[in-house]
Design a protein around this motif. Sequence first.
Motif, mmCIF file in Angstrom:
data_model
loop_
_atom_site.group_PDB
_atom_site.id
_atom_site.type_symbol
_atom_site.label_atom_id
_atom_site.label_comp_id
_atom_site.label_asym_id
_atom_site.label_seq_id
_atom_site.Cartn_x
_atom_site.Cartn_y
_atom_site.Cartn_z
ATOM 1 N N ILE A 24 0.813 -1.066 0.067
ATOM 2 C CA ILE A 24 0.032 -0.018 -0.230
ATOM 3 C C ILE A 24 0.949 1.347 0.114
ATOM 4 C CG2 ILE A 24 -1.584 1.162 1.318
ATOM 5 C CD1 ILE A 24 -3.106 -1.266 1.866
ATOM 6 N N ARG A 25 1.721 1.326 0.769
ATOM 7 C CA ARG A 25 2.895 2.420 0.846
ATOM 8 C C ARG A 25 3.490 2.740 -0.658
ATOM 9 N NH1 ARG A 25 5.332 1.074 4.933
ATOM 10 N NH2 ARG A 25 7.149 0.240 3.831
ATOM 11 N N SER A 26 3.770 1.581 -1.225
ATOM 12 C CA SER A 26 4.375 1.796 -2.483
ATOM 13 C C SER A 26 3.469 2.128 -3.423
ATOM 14 C CB SER A 26 4.944 0.316 -3.068
ATOM 15 O OG SER A 26 6.176 -0.230 -2.246
ATOM 16 N N ALA A 27 2.127 1.741 -3.392
ATOM 17 C CA ALA A 27 1.205 2.275 -4.498
ATOM 18 C C ALA A 27 0.967 3.778 -3.946
ATOM 19 C CB ALA A 27 -0.064 1.434 -4.125
ATOM 20 N N LEU A 28 0.837 4.286 -2.858
ATOM 21 C CA LEU A 28 0.512 5.525 -2.562
ATOM 22 C C LEU A 28 1.777 6.427 -3.021
ATOM 23 C CD1 LEU A 28 -0.772 5.271 1.292
ATOM 24 C CD2 LEU A 28 -2.026 6.359 -0.765
ATOM 25 N N ASP A 29 2.846 5.914 -2.826
ATOM 26 C CA ASP A 29 4.026 6.538 -3.244
ATOM 27 C C ASP A 29 4.241 6.907 -4.806
ATOM 28 O OD1 ASP A 29 5.134 6.867 -0.542
ATOM 29 O OD2 ASP A 29 6.625 5.364 -0.919
ATOM 30 N N ALA A 30 3.638 5.833 -5.491
ATOM 31 C CA ALA A 30 3.773 5.786 -6.987
ATOM 32 C C ALA A 30 2.268 6.537 -7.791
ATOM 33 C CB ALA A 30 3.450 4.304 -7.351
ATOM 34 N N GLY A 31 1.373 7.073 -6.745
ATOM 35 C CA GLY A 31 0.413 7.914 -7.216
ATOM 36 C C GLY A 31 -0.750 7.088 -7.776
ATOM 37 N N LEU A 32 -0.812 5.567 -7.409
ATOM 38 C CA LEU A 32 -1.828 4.791 -7.928
ATOM 39 C C LEU A 32 -3.018 4.650 -7.028
ATOM 40 C CD1 LEU A 32 0.750 1.765 -8.551
ATOM 41 C CD2 LEU A 32 -0.164 3.692 -10.218
ATOM 42 N N VAL A 33 -2.958 5.285 -6.018
ATOM 43 C CA VAL A 33 -4.352 5.137 -5.065
ATOM 44 C C VAL A 33 -4.949 6.269 -5.021
ATOM 45 C CG1 VAL A 33 -5.025 4.840 -2.711
ATOM 46 C CG2 VAL A 33 -3.019 3.612 -3.496
ATOM 47 N N GLU A 34 -6.433 6.174 -5.532
ATOM 48 C CA GLU A 34 -7.369 7.435 -5.742
ATOM 49 C C GLU A 34 -7.918 7.508 -4.089
ATOM 50 O OE1 GLU A 34 -8.396 6.427 -10.036
ATOM 51 O OE2 GLU A 34 -9.713 5.652 -8.491
ATOM 52 N N THR A 35 -8.223 6.220 -3.398
ATOM 53 C CA THR A 35 -9.239 6.557 -2.081
ATOM 54 C C THR A 35 -8.380 5.476 -1.099
ATOM 55 O OG1 THR A 35 -10.993 6.646 -3.252
ATOM 56 C CG2 THR A 35 -11.280 6.160 -0.734
ATOM 57 N N LEU A 36 -8.207 6.191 0.311
ATOM 58 C CA LEU A 36 -7.462 5.635 1.151
ATOM 59 C C LEU A 36 -8.639 5.380 2.439
ATOM 60 C CD1 LEU A 36 -4.933 4.425 2.581
ATOM 61 C CD2 LEU A 36 -4.569 6.814 3.448
ATOM 62 N N SER A 37 -8.690 4.011 2.592
ATOM 63 C CA SER A 37 -9.597 3.633 3.743
ATOM 64 C C SER A 37 -8.981 3.048 4.760
ATOM 65 C CB SER A 37 -10.756 2.680 3.044
ATOM 66 O OG SER A 37 -11.571 2.110 3.966
ATOM 67 N N LEU A 38 -8.972 3.722 5.892
ATOM 68 C CA LEU A 38 -8.217 3.303 7.027
ATOM 69 C C LEU A 38 -9.209 2.765 8.404
ATOM 70 C CD1 LEU A 38 -5.483 5.891 7.442
ATOM 71 C CD2 LEU A 38 -5.392 3.734 6.574
ATOM 72 N N HIS A 39 -8.999 1.682 8.809
ATOM 73 C CA HIS A 39 -9.807 1.222 10.067
ATOM 74 C C HIS A 39 -8.907 1.180 11.259
ATOM 75 C CE1 HIS A 39 -12.456 -0.334 6.683
ATOM 76 N NE2 HIS A 39 -11.196 -0.775 6.355
ATOM 77 N N LEU A 40 -9.199 2.398 11.919
ATOM 78 C CA LEU A 40 -8.167 2.573 13.121
ATOM 79 C C LEU A 40 -8.630 1.959 14.240
ATOM 80 C CD1 LEU A 40 -5.737 4.594 13.881
ATOM 81 C CD2 LEU A 40 -7.673 6.156 14.479
ATOM 82 N N ALA A 41 -7.710 1.089 14.660
ATOM 83 C CA ALA A 41 -8.248 0.376 15.864
ATOM 84 C C ALA A 41 -7.565 1.015 17.166
ATOM 85 C CB ALA A 41 -7.496 -1.192 15.628
ATOM 86 N N PRO A 42 -8.589 0.789 18.254
ATOM 87 C CA PRO A 42 -7.976 1.457 19.458
ATOM 88 C C PRO A 42 -6.995 0.522 20.246
ATOM 89 C CG PRO A 42 -10.024 0.490 19.494
ATOM 90 C CD PRO A 42 -9.814 0.179 18.342
ATOM 91 N N VAL A 43 -5.844 0.512 19.507
ATOM 92 C CA VAL A 43 -4.834 -0.275 20.322
ATOM 93 C C VAL A 43 -3.490 0.562 20.061
ATOM 94 C CG1 VAL A 43 -4.620 -1.806 18.104
ATOM 95 C CG2 VAL A 43 -3.770 -2.349 20.509
ATOM 96 N N VAL A 44 -2.292 0.510 20.669
ATOM 97 C CA VAL A 44 -1.119 0.988 20.584
ATOM 98 C C VAL A 44 -0.327 -0.342 20.649
ATOM 99 C CG1 VAL A 44 0.550 2.436 21.377
ATOM 100 C CG2 VAL A 44 -1.627 3.492 21.602
ATOM 101 N N LEU A 45 0.422 -0.502 19.384
ATOM 102 C CA LEU A 45 1.073 -1.894 19.286
ATOM 103 C C LEU A 45 2.837 -1.458 19.823
ATOM 104 C CD1 LEU A 45 -0.348 -3.168 15.991
ATOM 105 C CD2 LEU A 45 -0.748 -4.000 18.533
#
Length: 204
Positions: free
Chosen positions: A149-170
């Motif tokens: 996903i980071r590579s695709a974002l860096d390359a400008g390939l992603v149009e929509t980013l959907s994040l599911h933010l979990a209530p946890v600190v790892l």
Amino acid sequence: MTRIIADISVSVDGFVTGPDPGPDSGMGTGGDALHSWAFSDDPDDRRLLREATARSGAVVLGRRLFDLVDGPNGWNDEVGYGAGEAGRAAFVVVTSSPPESVRLTSLDWTFVTTGVADAVGTARRRAEAASARTGKDLDVVLMGGGALIRSALDAGLVETLSLHLAPVVLGAGTPLFTGAVPRTLVQRGCLPTSTATHLVYDVL
């Protein structure tokens, strides 16, 4: 219209796995908490998962994630794409070399050895063909892992980013954005549920 969507669960401190992920613990130590929302009984979580799965015309994943999914402790009749939802999207795997065999032979696998851009292009064609067959708008979903996903974002390939933010600190694990190319995001959705905060952004 087919969109390219990066969809992934992430901890509050930005990790998409816990520490020490491996073949026997794909999500790393504590990482299973990232996906609690996908298995919850919360009606909003169930609706989001059902709708996202239904709109998936093709799914892109990296080789490490494929090896976990297709491995002996991977997906089964109860746990698969959409965490049990009836998803029958085409799956496109970015890899340096295709595997010698596939365990999940009931799924539609395509292995692309020429990089993430070609994999996304292949997935777009598959999703557009499925859209034409069904008469529905179907998307390409990049399900991970984090490096893909980071590579695709860096390359400008992603149009929509959907994040599911979990209530946890790892505290450690596989970071999603470390070293990423700066991108401007426009927030399009925010839905807090009992298990996660679901965020949707347009990527400019």
